[in-house]
Motif scaffolding. Structure first.
Motif, PDB file in Angstrom:
ATOM      1  N   ASN A  33       0.767  -1.188  -0.049  1.00 32.91           N
ATOM      2  CA  ASN A  33      -0.049  -0.015   0.155  1.00 32.91           C
ATOM      3  C   ASN A  33       0.853   1.281  -0.003  1.00 32.91           C
ATOM      4  OD1 ASN A  33      -2.150   1.731   0.251  1.00 32.91           O
ATOM      5  ND2 ASN A  33      -2.473   1.426   2.504  1.00 32.91           N
ATOM      6  N   GLU A  34       0.628   2.261  -1.075  1.00 29.73           N
ATOM      7  CA  GLU A  34       1.274   3.468  -0.951  1.00 29.73           C
ATOM      8  C   GLU A  34       2.652   3.494  -1.282  1.00 29.73           C
ATOM      9  OE1 GLU A  34       0.225   6.508   1.804  1.00 29.73           O
ATOM     10  OE2 GLU A  34      -1.878   5.831   1.937  1.00 29.73           O
ATOM     11  N   PHE A  35       3.158   2.185  -2.317  1.00 25.22           N
ATOM     12  CA  PHE A  35       4.538   2.249  -2.792  1.00 25.22           C
ATOM     13  C   PHE A  35       4.891   3.132  -3.564  1.00 25.22           C
ATOM     14  CE2 PHE A  35       7.179  -1.401  -1.067  1.00 25.22           C
ATOM     15  CZ  PHE A  35       6.596  -1.640   0.251  1.00 25.22           C
ATOM     16  N   TRP A  36       3.649   3.623  -4.298  1.00 29.15           N
ATOM     17  CA  TRP A  36       4.117   4.656  -5.481  1.00 29.15           C
ATOM     18  C   TRP A  36       4.652   5.796  -5.282  1.00 29.15           C
ATOM     19  CZ3 TRP A  36       4.636   1.924  -9.963  1.00 29.15           C
ATOM     20  CH2 TRP A  36       4.141   0.889 -10.014  1.00 29.15           C
ATOM     21  N   ALA A  37       4.547   6.460  -3.908  1.00 31.90           N
ATOM     22  CA  ALA A  37       5.089   7.441  -3.567  1.00 31.90           C
ATOM     23  C   ALA A  37       6.544   7.607  -3.444  1.00 31.90           C
ATOM     24  CB  ALA A  37       4.429   8.098  -2.144  1.00 31.90           C
ATOM     25  N   ASP A  38       7.187   6.566  -3.024  1.00 26.10           N
ATOM     26  CA  ASP A  38       8.483   6.470  -2.847  1.00 26.10           C
ATOM     27  C   ASP A  38       9.178   5.218  -3.517  1.00 26.10           C
ATOM     28  OD1 ASP A  38      11.182   6.855  -2.426  1.00 26.10           O
ATOM     29  OD2 ASP A  38      11.012   6.212  -0.203  1.00 26.10           O
ATOM     30  N   LYS A  39       9.692   5.313  -4.828  1.00 26.69           N
ATOM     31  CA  LYS A  39      10.216   4.370  -5.730  1.00 26.69           C
ATOM     32  C   LYS A  39      11.161   3.385  -5.178  1.00 26.69           C
ATOM     33  CE  LYS A  39       7.488   5.234  -9.362  1.00 26.69           C
ATOM     34  NZ  LYS A  39       6.424   6.076  -8.636  1.00 26.69           N
ATOM     35  N   SER A  40      12.088   4.015  -4.064  1.00 27.65           N
ATOM     36  CA  SER A  40      13.076   3.313  -3.761  1.00 27.65           C
ATOM     37  C   SER A  40      12.602   2.136  -2.672  1.00 27.65           C
ATOM     38  CB  SER A  40      13.975   4.119  -2.894  1.00 27.65           C
ATOM     39  OG  SER A  40      13.259   4.635  -1.626  1.00 27.65           O
ATOM     40  N   LYS A  41      11.307   2.167  -2.240  1.00 25.69           N
ATOM     41  CA  LYS A  41      10.749   1.126  -1.533  1.00 25.69           C
ATOM     42  C   LYS A  41      10.596  -0.137  -2.348  1.00 25.69           C
ATOM     43  CE  LYS A  41       7.966   3.941   1.603  1.00 25.69           C
ATOM     44  NZ  LYS A  41       6.643   4.096   1.979  1.00 25.69           N
ATOM     45  N   PHE A  42      10.461  -0.181  -3.592  1.00 23.53           N
ATOM     46  CA  PHE A  42      10.290  -1.237  -4.312  1.00 23.53           C
ATOM     47  C   PHE A  42      11.759  -2.206  -4.376  1.00 23.53           C
ATOM     48  CE2 PHE A  42       6.867   1.078  -6.424  1.00 23.53           C
ATOM     49  CZ  PHE A  42       5.938   0.171  -6.426  1.00 23.53           C
ATOM     50  N   ARG A  43      12.777  -1.594  -4.484  1.00 22.68           N
ATOM     51  CA  ARG A  43      14.120  -2.169  -4.367  1.00 22.68           C
ATOM     52  C   ARG A  43      14.266  -2.769  -2.886  1.00 22.68           C
ATOM     53  NH1 ARG A  43      17.226   2.993  -5.299  1.00 22.68           N
ATOM     54  NH2 ARG A  43      17.576   3.515  -3.100  1.00 22.68           N
ATOM     55  N   PHE A  44      13.835  -2.151  -2.122  1.00 24.22           N
ATOM     56  CA  PHE A  44      14.008  -2.522  -0.585  1.00 24.22           C
ATOM     57  C   PHE A  44      13.184  -3.724  -0.264  1.00 24.22           C
ATOM     58  CE2 PHE A  44      13.056  -2.163   3.955  1.00 24.22           C
ATOM     59  CZ  PHE A  44      14.339  -2.605   4.366  1.00 24.22           C
ATOM     60  N   TRP A  45      11.821  -3.622  -1.015  1.00 26.27           N
ATOM     61  CA  TRP A  45      10.890  -4.622  -0.656  1.00 26.27           C
ATOM     62  C   TRP A  45      11.478  -5.979  -1.360  1.00 26.27           C
ATOM     63  CZ3 TRP A  45       8.116  -7.940  -4.049  1.00 26.27           C
ATOM     64  CH2 TRP A  45       7.022  -8.421  -3.611  1.00 26.27           C
ATOM     65  N   LEU A  46      11.956  -5.965  -2.577  1.00 26.45           N
ATOM     66  CA  LEU A  46      12.465  -6.928  -3.332  1.00 26.45           C
ATOM     67  C   LEU A  46      13.454  -7.757  -2.637  1.00 26.45           C
ATOM     68  CD1 LEU A  46      11.707  -8.475  -5.893  1.00 26.45           C
ATOM     69  CD2 LEU A  46      13.340  -7.284  -7.188  1.00 26.45           C
ATOM     70  N   PHE A  47      14.591  -6.776  -2.034  1.00 29.41           N
ATOM     71  CA  PHE A  47      15.639  -7.504  -1.500  1.00 29.41           C
ATOM     72  C   PHE A  47      15.393  -7.900  -0.298  1.00 29.41           C
ATOM     73  CE2 PHE A  47      19.100  -6.465   1.528  1.00 29.41           C
ATOM     74  CZ  PHE A  47      20.036  -7.106   0.964  1.00 29.41           C
ATOM     75  N   GLN A  48      14.531  -7.645   0.657  1.00 25.38           N
ATOM     76  CA  GLN A  48      14.084  -8.198   1.716  1.00 25.38           C
ATOM     77  C   GLN A  48      13.223  -9.348   1.616  1.00 25.38           C
ATOM     78  OE1 GLN A  48      15.321  -7.874   4.683  1.00 25.38           O
ATOM     79  NE2 GLN A  48      16.504  -5.692   4.241  1.00 25.38           N
ATOM     80  N   GLY A  49      12.439  -9.340   0.411  1.00 23.13           N
ATOM     81  CA  GLY A  49      11.710 -10.377  -0.003  1.00 23.13           C
ATOM     82  C   GLY A  49      12.275 -11.537  -0.423  1.00 23.13           C
ATOM     83  N   ALA A  50      13.424 -11.339  -0.964  1.00 22.95           N
ATOM     84  CA  ALA A  50      14.413 -12.729  -1.252  1.00 22.95           C
ATOM     85  C   ALA A  50      14.790 -13.350  -0.055  1.00 22.95           C
ATOM     86  CB  ALA A  50      15.623 -12.026  -2.144  1.00 22.95           C
ATOM     87  N   PHE A  51      15.167 -12.471   1.080  1.00 25.61           N
ATOM     88  CA  PHE A  51      15.537 -13.252   2.127  1.00 25.61           C
ATOM     89  C   PHE A  51      14.321 -13.680   2.856  1.00 25.61           C
ATOM     90  CE2 PHE A  51      19.113  -9.986   1.922  1.00 25.61           C
ATOM     91  CZ  PHE A  51      20.226 -11.141   2.371  1.00 25.61           C
ATOM     92  N   CYS A  52      13.201 -13.364   2.705  1.00 22.58           N
ATOM     93  CA  CYS A  52      12.051 -13.802   3.370  1.00 22.58           C
ATOM     94  C   CYS A  52      11.672 -15.207   2.504  1.00 22.58           C
ATOM     95  CB  CYS A  52      11.039 -13.041   3.084  1.00 22.58           C
ATOM     96  SG  CYS A  52       9.420 -13.903   3.676  1.00 22.58           S
ATOM     97  N   ALA A  53      11.797 -15.314   1.290  1.00 24.74           N
ATOM     98  CA  ALA A  53      11.516 -16.533   0.453  1.00 24.74           C
ATOM     99  C   ALA A  53      12.714 -17.416   0.685  1.00 24.74           C
ATOM    100  CB  ALA A  53      11.470 -16.345  -1.062  1.00 24.74           C
ATOM    101  N   THR A  54      13.896 -17.059   1.041  1.00 24.33           N
ATOM    102  CA  THR A  54      14.991 -18.053   1.087  1.00 24.33           C
ATOM    103  C   THR A  54      14.928 -18.596   2.458  1.00 24.33           C
ATOM    104  OG1 THR A  54      16.486 -16.646  -0.247  1.00 24.33           O
ATOM    105  CG2 THR A  54      17.631 -18.142   1.290  1.00 24.33           C
ATOM    106  N   GLY A  55      14.427 -17.926   3.333  1.00 24.96           N
ATOM    107  CA  GLY A  55      14.368 -18.469   4.707  1.00 24.96           C
ATOM    108  C   GLY A  55      13.103 -19.482   5.152  1.00 24.96           C
ATOM    109  N   ALA A  56      12.243 -19.187   3.900  1.00 24.38           N
ATOM    110  CA  ALA A  56      10.761 -20.033   4.219  1.00 24.38           C
ATOM    111  C   ALA A  56      11.125 -21.622   3.983  1.00 24.38           C
ATOM    112  CB  ALA A  56      10.096 -19.541   3.020  1.00 24.38           C
TER     113      ALA A  56
END
Length: 113
Positions: free
Chosen positions: A90-113
């Motif tokens: 929600n409201e990620f379009w306001a700051d585009k740098s959130k997308f790269r942080f989301w993807l980076f942290q999501g990779a760790f989440c998926a790796t730890g799953a």
């Protein structure tokens, strides 16, 4: 003008570095898959690879739905245990740098799953 170009250059470098780091973490799944495929009989290899694909998909889906919000969602009361903002990105379009942080942290989440 020079500050704007420098800021754009730094933003581009940050994005490239985050994506490269994310891909290195994400490719750990290939290593996990090969390790697990090597420890089972040949007839079970396809099942193990399918399970690993499902784990990656489920990990990123859970990260999308509620993982990011619980881990990094800022709330008004900082004494709470977990976050409560940013469900479904929600409201990620306001700051585009959130997308790269989301993807980076999501990779760790998926790796730890």
């Amino acid at each position: 003008m020079a500050k704007t170009n420098a800021a754009n250059y730094n933003e581009s470098l940050d994005t490239i570095w985050m994506l490269l780091s994310m891909m290195l973490v994400f490719f750990m799944h290939a290593g996990f898959s090969m390790l697990e495929a090597g420890t089972v009989r040949f007839k079970n290899t396809q099942n193990i690879l399918t399970k690993n694909l499902f784990v990656v998909c489920a990990g990123f889906l859970c990260w999308y739905v509620f993982g990011y919000a619980l881990a990094f969602g800022a709330v008004e009361d900082p004494n709470k245990f977990s976050g409560g903002f940013g469900f479904f990105m929600n409201e990620f379009w306001a700051d585009k740098s959130k997308f790269r942080f989301w993807l980076f942290q999501g990779a760790f989440c998926a790796t730890g799953a």
